[in-house]
Design a protein around this motif. Sequence first.
Motif, PDB file in Angstrom:
ATOM      1  N   HIS A 131       0.797  -1.218   0.000  1.00 14.44           N
ATOM      2  CA  HIS A 131       0.000   0.000   0.000  1.00 14.44           C
ATOM      3  C   HIS A 131       0.838   1.280   0.000  1.00 14.44           C
ATOM      4  CE1 HIS A 131      -3.669  -2.175   0.311  1.00 14.44           C
ATOM      5  NE2 HIS A 131      -3.460  -2.603   1.548  1.00 14.44           N
ATOM      6  N   THR A 137       0.449   3.677  -3.024  1.00 16.43           N
ATOM      7  CA  THR A 137      -0.878   4.286  -3.055  1.00 16.43           C
ATOM      8  C   THR A 137      -1.005   5.374  -1.999  1.00 16.43           C
ATOM      9  OG1 THR A 137      -1.795   2.190  -3.803  1.00 16.43           O
ATOM     10  CG2 THR A 137      -3.357   3.809  -2.972  1.00 16.43           C
ATOM     11  N   LYS A 183       1.039   8.422  -3.088  1.00 15.77           N
ATOM     12  CA  LYS A 183       0.387   9.159  -4.166  1.00 15.77           C
ATOM     13  C   LYS A 183      -0.829   9.925  -3.655  1.00 15.77           C
ATOM     14  CE  LYS A 183      -1.503   8.664  -8.781  1.00 15.77           C
ATOM     15  NZ  LYS A 183      -1.810   7.766  -9.887  1.00 15.77           N
TER      16      LYS A 183
END
Length: 91
Positions: free
Chosen positions: A55, A58, A61
């Motif tokens: 993760h 993600t 970002k």
Amino acid sequence: MNTFGKNQSRLLREARTRKGISQREMDLALGGSVKTKGQLTSNCERTKCGIPPKHVPTVCKALEIPLEDMLNAMIMDYAENLKNEVSNVSL
């Protein structure tokens, strides 16, 4: 004392609150269900667990955190845990 995730939790919490994203919204961005109610993010921020490596991109970002900053936080957490574990070993 459990320091697992102390540096990454601070980075996560600061970035998430700066962006105005709730723990539930963060979990949904990570593919969680509405039923989890932000549990993964909550656990990470309370140092109950670290951010699962899958993760990390993600999270970075979504929160506009440089990947290098998160990786450095994770490395510091690992080093602190390793130091604590080694110092508790009796020979």
